[in-house]
Scaffold this motif. Sequence first.
Motif, PDB file in Angstrom:
ATOM      1  N   THR A 162     -30.531  72.635  27.324  1.00  0.00           N
ATOM      2  CA  THR A 162     -29.881  73.920  27.561  1.00  0.00           C
ATOM      3  C   THR A 162     -30.874  75.050  27.328  1.00  0.00           C
ATOM      4  O   THR A 162     -31.890  74.884  26.647  1.00  0.00           O
ATOM      5  CB  THR A 162     -28.688  74.150  26.607  1.00  0.00           C
ATOM      6  OG1 THR A 162     -29.179  74.181  25.258  1.00  0.00           O
ATOM      7  CG2 THR A 162     -27.636  73.081  26.754  1.00  0.00           C
ATOM      8  N   CYS A 163     -30.565  76.188  27.888  1.00  0.00           N
ATOM      9  CA  CYS A 163     -31.184  77.438  27.440  1.00  0.00           C
ATOM     10  C   CYS A 163     -30.141  78.532  27.569  1.00  0.00           C
ATOM     11  O   CYS A 163     -29.119  78.366  28.245  1.00  0.00           O
ATOM     12  CB  CYS A 163     -32.457  77.769  28.211  1.00  0.00           C
ATOM     13  SG  CYS A 163     -32.214  78.467  29.856  1.00  0.00           S
ATOM     14  N   ALA A 208     -34.483  66.571  36.416  1.00  0.00           N
ATOM     15  CA  ALA A 208     -34.462  67.958  35.933  1.00  0.00           C
ATOM     16  C   ALA A 208     -34.310  67.934  34.412  1.00  0.00           C
ATOM     17  O   ALA A 208     -33.265  68.263  33.867  1.00  0.00           O
ATOM     18  CB  ALA A 208     -33.318  68.720  36.581  1.00  0.00           C
ATOM     19  N   HIS A 209     -35.372  67.556  33.747  1.00  0.00           N
ATOM     20  CA  HIS A 209     -35.303  67.190  32.329  1.00  0.00           C
ATOM     21  C   HIS A 209     -35.121  68.388  31.408  1.00  0.00           C
ATOM     22  O   HIS A 209     -34.561  68.254  30.319  1.00  0.00           O
ATOM     23  CB  HIS A 209     -36.564  66.412  31.940  1.00  0.00           C
ATOM     24  CG  HIS A 209     -36.486  65.731  30.627  1.00  0.00           C
ATOM     25  ND1 HIS A 209     -36.901  66.330  29.449  1.00  0.00           N
ATOM     26  CD2 HIS A 209     -36.031  64.501  30.287  1.00  0.00           C
ATOM     27  CE1 HIS A 209     -36.708  65.481  28.450  1.00  0.00           C
ATOM     28  NE2 HIS A 209     -36.189  64.368  28.922  1.00  0.00           N
ATOM     29  N   GLY A 210     -35.593  69.550  31.808  1.00  0.00           N
ATOM     30  CA  GLY A 210     -35.541  70.693  30.903  1.00  0.00           C
ATOM     31  C   GLY A 210     -35.237  71.992  31.619  1.00  0.00           C
ATOM     32  O   GLY A 210     -35.444  72.128  32.822  1.00  0.00           O
ATOM     33  N   VAL A 211     -34.744  72.956  30.857  1.00  0.00           N
ATOM     34  CA  VAL A 211     -34.560  74.319  31.351  1.00  0.00           C
ATOM     35  C   VAL A 211     -34.807  75.257  30.179  1.00  0.00           C
ATOM     36  O   VAL A 211     -34.310  75.038  29.074  1.00  0.00           O
ATOM     37  CB  VAL A 211     -33.148  74.524  31.965  1.00  0.00           C
ATOM     38  CG1 VAL A 211     -32.042  74.211  30.973  1.00  0.00           C
ATOM     39  CG2 VAL A 211     -32.996  75.931  32.528  1.00  0.00           C
ATOM     40  N   THR A 212     -35.632  76.279  30.418  1.00  0.00           N
ATOM     41  CA  THR A 212     -36.029  77.211  29.371  1.00  0.00           C
ATOM     42  C   THR A 212     -36.052  78.617  29.954  1.00  0.00           C
ATOM     43  O   THR A 212     -36.408  78.800  31.125  1.00  0.00           O
ATOM     44  CB  THR A 212     -37.428  76.874  28.820  1.00  0.00           C
ATOM     45  OG1 THR A 212     -37.500  75.485  28.505  1.00  0.00           O
ATOM     46  CG2 THR A 212     -37.742  77.683  27.565  1.00  0.00           C
ATOM     47  N   LEU A 213     -35.682  79.595  29.156  1.00  0.00           N
ATOM     48  CA  LEU A 213     -35.782  80.989  29.579  1.00  0.00           C
ATOM     49  C   LEU A 213     -37.221  81.456  29.392  1.00  0.00           C
ATOM     50  O   LEU A 213     -37.772  81.392  28.293  1.00  0.00           O
ATOM     51  CB  LEU A 213     -34.837  81.866  28.766  1.00  0.00           C
ATOM     52  CG  LEU A 213     -34.837  83.349  29.147  1.00  0.00           C
ATOM     53  CD1 LEU A 213     -34.209  83.542  30.523  1.00  0.00           C
ATOM     54  CD2 LEU A 213     -34.106  84.181  28.097  1.00  0.00           C
ATOM     55  N   ASP A 214     -37.830  81.905  30.477  1.00  0.00           N
ATOM     56  CA  ASP A 214     -39.182  82.459  30.444  1.00  0.00           C
ATOM     57  C   ASP A 214     -39.064  83.975  30.472  1.00  0.00           C
ATOM     58  O   ASP A 214     -38.821  84.569  31.517  1.00  0.00           O
ATOM     59  CB  ASP A 214     -39.985  81.944  31.637  1.00  0.00           C
ATOM     60  CG  ASP A 214     -41.423  82.462  31.654  1.00  0.00           C
ATOM     61  OD1 ASP A 214     -41.786  83.244  30.755  1.00  0.00           O
ATOM     62  OD2 ASP A 214     -42.169  82.078  32.578  1.00  0.00           O
ATOM     63  N   SER A 215     -39.219  84.590  29.326  1.00  0.00           N
ATOM     64  CA  SER A 215     -39.106  86.049  29.229  1.00  0.00           C
ATOM     65  C   SER A 215     -40.454  86.688  28.937  1.00  0.00           C
ATOM     66  O   SER A 215     -40.530  87.769  28.338  1.00  0.00           O
ATOM     67  CB  SER A 215     -38.087  86.419  28.141  1.00  0.00           C
ATOM     68  OG  SER A 215     -38.426  85.817  26.906  1.00  0.00           O
ATOM     69  N   ARG A 216     -41.535  86.051  29.383  1.00  0.00           N
ATOM     70  CA  ARG A 216     -42.865  86.627  29.167  1.00  0.00           C
ATOM     71  C   ARG A 216     -43.031  87.946  29.910  1.00  0.00           C
ATOM     72  O   ARG A 216     -43.798  88.803  29.482  1.00  0.00           O
ATOM     73  CB  ARG A 216     -43.939  85.612  29.584  1.00  0.00           C
ATOM     74  CG  ARG A 216     -44.017  84.413  28.643  1.00  0.00           C
ATOM     75  CD  ARG A 216     -45.061  83.410  29.101  1.00  0.00           C
ATOM     76  NE  ARG A 216     -44.686  82.758  30.355  1.00  0.00           N
ATOM     77  CZ  ARG A 216     -45.443  81.838  30.953  1.00  0.00           C
ATOM     78  NH1 ARG A 216     -46.603  81.482  30.417  1.00  0.00           N
ATOM     79  NH2 ARG A 216     -45.036  81.280  32.086  1.00  0.00           N
ATOM     80  N   ASP A 217     -42.334  88.093  31.024  1.00  0.00           N
ATOM     81  CA  ASP A 217     -42.220  89.392  31.690  1.00  0.00           C
ATOM     82  C   ASP A 217     -40.844  89.944  31.331  1.00  0.00           C
ATOM     83  O   ASP A 217     -39.842  89.575  31.948  1.00  0.00           O
ATOM     84  CB  ASP A 217     -42.359  89.225  33.201  1.00  0.00           C
ATOM     85  CG  ASP A 217     -42.218  90.540  33.959  1.00  0.00           C
ATOM     86  OD1 ASP A 217     -41.944  91.576  33.314  1.00  0.00           O
ATOM     87  OD2 ASP A 217     -42.357  90.520  35.203  1.00  0.00           O
ATOM     88  N   CYS A 225     -37.756  75.451  34.858  1.00  0.00           N
ATOM     89  CA  CYS A 225     -37.071  74.163  34.904  1.00  0.00           C
ATOM     90  C   CYS A 225     -38.092  73.041  35.045  1.00  0.00           C
ATOM     91  O   CYS A 225     -39.052  73.161  35.814  1.00  0.00           O
ATOM     92  CB  CYS A 225     -36.094  74.120  36.080  1.00  0.00           C
ATOM     93  SG  CYS A 225     -34.852  75.442  36.061  1.00  0.00           S
ATOM     94  N   THR A 226     -37.861  71.962  34.333  1.00  0.00           N
ATOM     95  CA  THR A 226     -38.752  70.813  34.386  1.00  0.00           C
ATOM     96  C   THR A 226     -38.336  69.866  35.491  1.00  0.00           C
ATOM     97  O   THR A 226     -37.166  69.500  35.597  1.00  0.00           O
ATOM     98  CB  THR A 226     -38.718  70.049  33.052  1.00  0.00           C
ATOM     99  OG1 THR A 226     -39.021  70.936  31.989  1.00  0.00           O
ATOM    100  CG2 THR A 226     -39.706  68.899  33.049  1.00  0.00           C
TER     101      THR A 226
END
Length: 352
Positions: A162-163, A208-217, A225-226
Amino acid sequence: MHRRDFIKSAAVAGVSAAVPTTSFTRMVKSGNRSPIIGHGDFKYRVNQEWGILNASRYPVNNCHEMVMDSKKRLIMITDEPKNNIIIYDKGGKLLDTWGHQFPGGHGLTLHNENGTEFLYITDYILGEVYKTTLGGKVLLTIKHPKFIGQYADCDKFCPTETCIGPNGDIYIADGYGSQYILQYTAQGEFIRKFGGDGYLDDKKFKQAHGVTLDSRDPGNPVLMCTERMKNCFKRYTLDGKYLSSIYLPGAYISRAVFDGDMLYSGVCYSALHHHPVPALNSGFVTILNGNNQVVSNPGGTKPQYNNGELEIMIQETPIFKHCHDVCIDNDKNLYICQWNAGKTYPVQLERI
């Protein structure tokens, strides 16, 4: 090897990734128990004695994932229901354990909600997602999407990750099931799903093993998503539109973990001798910079780019077996959780 050629070959070879292996003894070259691994500015001293507990009282099966809370406690999930959650301090001392109800405890996400921290747990065997307090009280359960008419009865739902989005929306990766990313409100109300099962369509997934929030921007957060079997991270908008892929040839990756501008991931399998076959008893850690270029592969071969294309990466030093997650502490040390690794505890990598 170019991306599409690798994907076609991996489609044939991918079935070997599911074959179970025998127990694993942590291995290092020349008997050195504290080797230094990694590349460039990201080198680490291996500490294989960190976090070892009395296995009769605190057994682990697969050490699936780990997060660090605001008190600098390291919280790990395992699918050993005698103690699903094991909590360490940074020195590897046991602080607490809880949880006996997650036979498929897999994904563990920490989210700070208005100053209070919560955990999100995925159980791929039970096919459910749980929001809990840090002490284990279940506050929300998301069940199989067939109950709300979003999957057919015969469709598998085996969530792996999850994310949490900027507005509290919950994103679930159905990585061992039907290969969708599902989006829910913070209250557990279904919004949409996207992705699905497919090899050659960039918008679809194989594992689709993973999902992460990318908030670098900060002004433009996206979902990372993996796609493990295609050696990719895939970028999507928060409403599920495909943006682009980051191809990591030879690396059968786990979820993306962000620390500042850097992206870390455990490589559950590496390619076998520079061929697109996931090798058993393999794995390493991969680290990408803010431009999504690999800068270090602790336990793996040095990243090499040729005319802008990343060369295939494989395990170099047999320290790890099936790296499943990376946790980064405030001193930039890493903690590596492993799958199918002979019921071993996490490995610490001390940043040097």
